[in-house]
Write an enzyme that holds these catalytic residues in place. Structure first.
Site, mmCIF file in Angstrom:
data_model
loop_
_atom_site.group_PDB
_atom_site.id
_atom_site.type_symbol
_atom_site.label_atom_id
_atom_site.label_comp_id
_atom_site.label_asym_id
_atom_site.label_seq_id
_atom_site.Cartn_x
_atom_site.Cartn_y
_atom_site.Cartn_z
ATOM 1 N N HIS A 97 3.567 6.911 5.355
ATOM 2 C CA HIS A 97 2.489 7.495 5.977
ATOM 3 C C HIS A 97 1.680 6.709 6.984
ATOM 4 O O HIS A 97 0.739 7.511 7.857
ATOM 5 C CB HIS A 97 1.604 7.995 4.774
ATOM 6 N N ASP A 105 -16.516 12.437 -28.352
ATOM 7 C CA ASP A 105 -15.040 12.321 -27.738
ATOM 8 C C ASP A 105 -14.917 11.031 -27.117
ATOM 9 O O ASP A 105 -14.186 11.284 -26.109
ATOM 10 C CB ASP A 105 -14.776 13.804 -26.883
ATOM 11 N N GLU A 137 0.269 5.060 12.796
ATOM 12 C CA GLU A 137 -0.833 4.672 12.920
ATOM 13 C C GLU A 137 -0.897 3.267 13.349
ATOM 14 O O GLU A 137 -1.647 3.037 14.073
ATOM 15 C CB GLU A 137 -1.817 5.066 11.782
ATOM 16 N N ASP A 138 -0.068 2.517 12.332
ATOM 17 C CA ASP A 138 -0.590 1.124 12.511
ATOM 18 C C ASP A 138 0.683 0.207 13.411
ATOM 19 O O ASP A 138 0.454 -0.856 13.843
ATOM 20 C CB ASP A 138 -0.315 0.276 11.183
ATOM 21 N N ASP A 159 -2.793 8.075 -1.659
ATOM 22 C CA ASP A 159 -3.297 7.140 -0.674
ATOM 23 C C ASP A 159 -4.764 6.492 -1.196
ATOM 24 O O ASP A 159 -4.760 5.224 -1.086
ATOM 25 C CB ASP A 159 -3.257 7.751 0.549
ATOM 26 N N HIS A 172 0.781 -1.218 0.058
ATOM 27 C CA HIS A 172 0.038 -0.111 -0.002
ATOM 28 C C HIS A 172 0.795 1.128 0.077
ATOM 29 O O HIS A 172 0.662 2.215 -0.866
ATOM 30 C CB HIS A 172 -0.989 -0.132 1.064
#
Ligand code: MN
Length: 649
Positions: free
Chosen positions: A71, A263, A75-76, A142, A47
């Protein structure tokens, strides 16, 4: 995928760059996410890798790519702290990581606690919270990968995330001019939100695609040959329009007839200069007949998001309508990558000041793009916080976003949003918690203002906390107006007391002619003016009495006068209370003068000269006044001889 893809994409934009730091960040992230898996089952590290790759392809700088790799680590993984990241990757990277983490948490919280919110408000808030535009770009990348892997989630989650993507992220990508991401986000959301419609349009497009593609390929080849022959270096490509835009056009404009979306496949001609764009257009029109109303000059008049190109729809081979777009290479870059196309300026040698100017330049540019949009001002304000970090955005209870200067509190907010009775502000809830009314607000705060209709005035102490001009002016004005009203009332009362003392009726019963005479005598134009003059002691009530009743003034000469000096808290109504005491004691007020009675001062002075035969009344009066609320001191000044007969007819 592997890190080498990110490194290669990075080096393509920064040939002199080093990938050591990227490798380091990758190892760090891999360790932090060790053992973690995405809902899809693949290793979690995929990810951040995909997120970084998207940004590397856009040409973002190294700090941004490192931040993208890291990033989700804080958090994880509870063992990863911002301090660790700062130590290893520096202050710039940690700022980005911190901002991304905060934005995710805070935005989600606000997003779900506010029900009836306008989508536009959420977009503004998102930008405001991001502070640095690179944070927005990381969040877009993300989100792009999350959307690509969304099938692993439950149906409910998928719908929610797709709707949010369509409402917030895709429009933001559009505003920032990053169409490459915008299209992908839209198509991915479309597939989740309207699976049947998506399947229908996909089938429609694919049925036409192979013949259209062959045909477009032929057109592109023909065009390249003709334009090159005219001495203009040129490259012609074609691309299939993305599903969501074809869908919108077919449904909204062409009654679900996909064949009328000209188009479906667009041919793009890329040349070197603007002049060549127009020259190429000429060549194309010589070759094929254009459809009259479909020639568009977005070079002379760029689209609002600064999209520049010449568009024409021609009857090309087999008389098929074909849209052709002509652009310079720079216009093409810009139209695909938006502000990200400007990013490389930042990392060029001798950056510093130069980086700043280029950053300012594109922010100004965004501002220009959006100047004509109805919500452009607010959007510009939002973007501007990136450079001029002087604004905060807060939510009111009804879901609108209000921008305020930093340091502003609920009081400022009340004066910003409440046009009828902001001074009735009584309490405030910030994020559902009661808070001090003057607590400085923060970005994303949900502010509920609670009013008390019984409250008839602003608290004068608010002047110490407010930061907006609007609030300050409104509070000061309120007190100025009050002071004026009180002054007039005071003058009228002084006049009435004095007349009563002479056993004469009040001025209310004075005939109009006499009023006119009285005002003329003092060179005044209104009764209010006379009362004001009396209150300010520039006209003495006794003089008015003498003027009206010259025969009755002589016996008053035997009385003594006393002057009281009173220091009191500057609140409204206090003079009225003092006068009430004097009136109850039947003391004649000969003159009254206030000092420093202006809205901003906490205290003021008043000097009252009284006339009485009874000295004992003065002592009682001093006692009574000194015992009333908000009186700081009362003193009696030396006695003086009464002044009489100054004004005679
Ligand atoms: Mn993520």
């Amino acid at each position: 995928m592997k890190l080498t893809q990110v490194s290669q994409a990075y080096l393509a934009h920064y040939p002199a760059g080093s990938t050591r730091a990227l490798e380091d960040a990758y190892e760090f992230a891999k360790q932090a996410h060790a053992g973690q898996r995405r809902a899809s089952g693949e290793a979690y590290i995929q990810h951040p890798l995909h997120t970084a790759l998207t940004l590397a392809q856009l040409g973002l700088d190294q700090d941004t790519l490192i931040a993208a790799l890291l990033h989700d680590t804080v958090e994880d993984n509870p063992t990863v702290t911002l301090a660790t990241i700062e130590k290893r990757f520096g202050a710039n990277v940690v700022q980005l990581v911190d901002a991304v983490t905060k934005l995710s948490n805070r935005f989600e919280r606000v997003h779900f606690s506010v029900k009836e919110i306008q989508i536009e408000s959420l977009r503004k808030l998102f930008l405001a919270m991001a502070q640095d535009i690179r944070v927005v770009l990381i969040k877009l990348a993300d989100r792009l990968h999350n959307m690509r892997t969304i099938n692993a989630l439950s149906a409910r989650k998928r719908k929610r995330i797709a709707q949010e993507t369509l409402d917030i992220y895709a429009p933001l990508a559009d505003r920032l001019g990053i169409f490459d991401i915008k299209w992908q986000l839209e198509d991915l959301s479309f597939a989740v939100l309207k699976p049947q419609e998506y399947a229908w349009i996909k089938k429609e497009v694919q049925e036409r695609r192979s013949t259209r593609e062959k045909y477009a390929e032929q057109i592109a080849r023909d065009l390249t040959a003709r334009i090159t022959k005219a001495g203009i270096p040129c490259e012609a490509q074609f691309r299939v329009k993305h599903f969501y835009s074809i869908y919108k056009k077919a449904v909204m404009k062409y009654d679900r007839d996909v064949s009328r979306v000209y188009d479906l496949i667009a041919v793009r001609v890329v040349v070197d200069t603007t002049e060549q764009c127009y020259a190429a257009l000429g060549i194309i029109h010589q070759l094929w007949k254009p459809l009259v109303h479909r020639i568009k000059d977005y070079i002379a008049i760029p689209k609002l998001n600064n999209y520049q190109a010449l568009h024409t729809t021609v009857f090309a081979g087999e008389n098929r309508l074909t849209e052709i777009q002509i652009q310079t290479r720079a216009m093409y870059q810009e139209s695909e990558f938006g502000i990200a196309a400007h990013w490389n300026y930042k990392e060029q040698p001798n950056s510093g000041a130069k980086a700043k100017t280029s950053q300012l330049r594109w922010i100004n540019q965004i501002a220009q793009w959006h100047q004509k949009l109805s919500d452009s001002q607010a959007f510009f304000e939002a973007i501007r916080t990136d450079v001029f970090k002087d604004k905060i955005f807060v939510f009111t209870h009804d879901g609108s976003v209000i921008d305020l200067p930093i340091g502003a509190s609920a009081i400022d907010l009340a004066y910003e949003v409440n046009t009828t009775n902001p001074h009735q502000l009584k309490q405030v809830k910030i994020n559902d918690q009661f808070a001090r009314i003057n607590r400085p607000l923060a970005n994303g705060d949900m502010v509920e203002l609670l009013y008390n209709s019984a409250q008839d005035r602003p608290d004068i102490s608010w002047l110490r906390f407010v930061v907006t001009k609007k609030a300050r002016a409104a509070i000061s004005d309120w007190y100025d107006r009050l002071a004026e009203k009180e002054t007039i009332e005071l003058g009228e009362k002084l006049m009435t007391y004095t007349l009563e003392n002479y056993h004469k009726p009040g001025l209310a019963s004075l005939p109009a002619e006499l009023w006119t005479e009285l005002l003329t005598h003092f060179h005044l134009t209104s009764r209010e003016q006379l009362y004001k003059e009396i209150a300010h002691n520039t006209i003495r009530p006794a003089d008015v009495v003498r003027l009206l009743h010259p025969a009755d003034t002589a016996r008053q000469a035997k009385k003594d006068t006393y002057t009281l000096a009173i220091k009191a808290k500057n609140r409204s109504g206090i003079l009225r209370e003092i006068l009430g005491i004097l009136s109850r004691m039947q003391l004649t007020i000969y003159s009254l003068q206030t000092h420093d009675r202006v809205a901003k001062k906490p205290e003021f002075f008043v000097q009252i000269t009284l006339v009485t035969r009874d000295k004992g009344k003065i002592a009682a009066c001093v006692h009574a006044i000194s015992r009333s609320t908000d009186i700081i001191s009362v003193s009696q000044e030396q006695e003086s001889q009464p002044q009489v007969g100054l004004l005679t007819r």
